[in-house]
Design an enzyme around this catalytic site. Structure first.
Site, PDB file in Angstrom:
ATOM      1  N   HIS A  67       5.157  -0.029  -0.637  1.00  0.00           N
ATOM      2  CA  HIS A  67       5.796  -0.926   0.358  1.00  0.00           C
ATOM      3  C   HIS A  67       4.908  -1.983   0.659  1.00  0.00           C
ATOM      4  O   HIS A  67       3.737  -1.986   0.560  1.00  0.00           O
ATOM      5  CB  HIS A  67       6.569  -0.305   1.551  1.00  0.00           C
ATOM      6  CG  HIS A  67       5.368   0.343   1.924  1.00  0.00           C
ATOM      7  ND1 HIS A  67       4.744   1.566   2.012  1.00  0.00           N
ATOM      8  CD2 HIS A  67       4.886   0.183   3.268  1.00  0.00           C
ATOM      9  CE1 HIS A  67       3.674   1.717   2.844  1.00  0.00           C
ATOM     10  NE2 HIS A  67       3.886   0.784   3.462  1.00  0.00           N
ATOM     11  N   HIS A  83       0.884  -1.247   0.045  1.00  0.00           N
ATOM     12  CA  HIS A  83      -0.140  -0.050  -0.056  1.00  0.00           C
ATOM     13  C   HIS A  83       1.110   1.254   0.030  1.00  0.00           C
ATOM     14  O   HIS A  83       1.897   1.370   0.216  1.00  0.00           O
ATOM     15  CB  HIS A  83      -1.061   0.019   1.342  1.00  0.00           C
ATOM     16  CG  HIS A  83      -0.498   0.271   2.441  1.00  0.00           C
ATOM     17  ND1 HIS A  83      -1.195   0.344   3.560  1.00  0.00           N
ATOM     18  CD2 HIS A  83       1.042   0.267   2.970  1.00  0.00           C
ATOM     19  CE1 HIS A  83      -0.360   0.761   4.566  1.00  0.00           C
ATOM     20  NE2 HIS A  83       0.864   0.332   4.083  1.00  0.00           N
ATOM     21  N   CYS A 104       5.299   4.648   5.193  1.00  0.00           N
ATOM     22  CA  CYS A 104       4.063   4.280   4.514  1.00  0.00           C
ATOM     23  C   CYS A 104       3.504   5.187   3.364  1.00  0.00           C
ATOM     24  O   CYS A 104       2.668   4.719   2.616  1.00  0.00           O
ATOM     25  CB  CYS A 104       2.933   4.051   5.445  1.00  0.00           C
ATOM     26  SG  CYS A 104       3.088   2.497   6.305  1.00  0.00           S
ATOM     27  N   HIS A 139       3.685  -4.970   3.659  1.00  0.00           N
ATOM     28  CA  HIS A 139       3.440  -5.636   4.965  1.00  0.00           C
ATOM     29  C   HIS A 139       3.123  -7.094   5.194  1.00  0.00           C
ATOM     30  O   HIS A 139       2.410  -7.463   4.151  1.00  0.00           O
ATOM     31  CB  HIS A 139       2.425  -4.856   5.877  1.00  0.00           C
ATOM     32  CG  HIS A 139       2.901  -3.281   6.004  1.00  0.00           C
ATOM     33  ND1 HIS A 139       3.858  -2.841   6.885  1.00  0.00           N
ATOM     34  CD2 HIS A 139       2.431  -2.329   5.535  1.00  0.00           C
ATOM     35  CE1 HIS A 139       3.770  -1.501   7.152  1.00  0.00           C
ATOM     36  NE2 HIS A 139       2.809  -1.105   6.176  1.00  0.00           N
ATOM     37  N   ASP A 179      -4.195 -10.936  -0.604  1.00  0.00           N
ATOM     38  CA  ASP A 179      -2.698 -11.546  -0.694  1.00  0.00           C
ATOM     39  C   ASP A 179      -1.900 -11.047  -2.056  1.00  0.00           C
ATOM     40  O   ASP A 179      -2.529 -11.437  -2.975  1.00  0.00           O
ATOM     41  CB  ASP A 179      -2.816 -13.120  -0.621  1.00  0.00           C
ATOM     42  CG  ASP A 179      -1.446 -13.761  -0.251  1.00  0.00           C
ATOM     43  OD1 ASP A 179      -0.683 -12.792   0.433  1.00  0.00           O
ATOM     44  OD2 ASP A 179      -1.082 -14.884  -0.633  1.00  0.00           O
ATOM     45  N   HIS A 180      -0.947 -10.809  -1.527  1.00  0.00           N
ATOM     46  CA  HIS A 180      -0.118 -10.212  -2.963  1.00  0.00           C
ATOM     47  C   HIS A 180      -0.690  -9.131  -3.639  1.00  0.00           C
ATOM     48  O   HIS A 180      -0.484  -9.017  -5.035  1.00  0.00           O
ATOM     49  CB  HIS A 180       0.624 -11.333  -3.684  1.00  0.00           C
ATOM     50  CG  HIS A 180       1.187 -12.127  -3.049  1.00  0.00           C
ATOM     51  ND1 HIS A 180       1.218 -12.994  -1.905  1.00  0.00           N
ATOM     52  CD2 HIS A 180       2.827 -12.284  -3.207  1.00  0.00           C
ATOM     53  CE1 HIS A 180       2.279 -13.564  -1.719  1.00  0.00           C
ATOM     54  NE2 HIS A 180       3.285 -13.010  -2.416  1.00  0.00           N
ATOM     55  N   GLU A 227      -0.109  -5.351  11.641  1.00  0.00           N
ATOM     56  CA  GLU A 227       0.595  -4.912  10.582  1.00  0.00           C
ATOM     57  C   GLU A 227       1.970  -5.274  10.672  1.00  0.00           C
ATOM     58  O   GLU A 227       2.863  -5.477   9.660  1.00  0.00           O
ATOM     59  CB  GLU A 227       0.373  -3.341  10.389  1.00  0.00           C
ATOM     60  CG  GLU A 227       1.108  -2.638   9.309  1.00  0.00           C
ATOM     61  CD  GLU A 227       0.716  -1.179   9.295  1.00  0.00           C
ATOM     62  OE1 GLU A 227      -0.088  -0.614   8.520  1.00  0.00           O
ATOM     63  OE2 GLU A 227       1.614  -0.431  10.016  1.00  0.00           O
TER      64      GLU A 227
HETATM   65 NI    NI Z   1       2.574   1.056   5.351  1.00  0.00          NI
END
Ligand code: NI
Length: 137
Positions: free
Chosen positions: A39, A14, A33, A41, A79-80, A124
């Site tokens: 990037h 995100h 972020c 998580h 996911d992904h 997270e």
């Molecule tokens: Ni983030």
């Protein structure tokens, strides 16, 4: 009342940014972020249901059924994925962990029919997680 929790795992990308702010304001509020080039998580999601054990099964809900629902409704959707671009329900939403957990609740709630959905916890990082109990205020 008994509480049953199941964990699933997914990875997602995100970027947190508010288009109404300057780059500096975004960097100040969102830190890493806000990185322009995304990037990721490694998320853990915990879904907790509550109820009384069924006398025939001893279960408040079959944990395998809960696993299937979580894989279908959460993992397959997130996911992904890039939360800003790939998830229609998050279009136009700042994809913070807080907002993602609220969306996960909307996906999961209709499928919990034999007991009650109690809490969804979205982790997270090892130091930060959010919990949502379905409250709107
Ligand atoms: Ni983030």
């Amino acid at each position: 009342m008994v509480y049953l929790t199941r964990r699933e795992h997914f990875n997602g990308a995100h970027r947190l940014f508010n288009p109404d702010w300057t780059e500096e304001q975004n960097d100040e509020v969102f830190g890493k972020c806000a990185n322009k080039n995304w990037h990721g998580h490694n998320f853990d999601v915990f879904v907790t249901v509550k109820g009384e054990p069924n006398p025939d099964t001893g279960f408040i809900m079959n944990a395998h059924e809960l696993a299937k629902i979580m894989k279908r409704e959460i993992v397959e959707r997130l996911d992904h994925k890039n939360f800003n671009m790939d998830v229609p329900e998050l279009k136009g939403v700042l994809p913070s962990t807080e907002n993602v957990v609220k969306q996960i609740w909307k996906w999961i709630a209709p499928h919990i029919t034999t007991c009650q959905l109690h809490c969804i916890k979205l982790v997270e990082t090892e130091n930060i997680y959010v919990e949502y109990y379905g409250e709107t205020s």
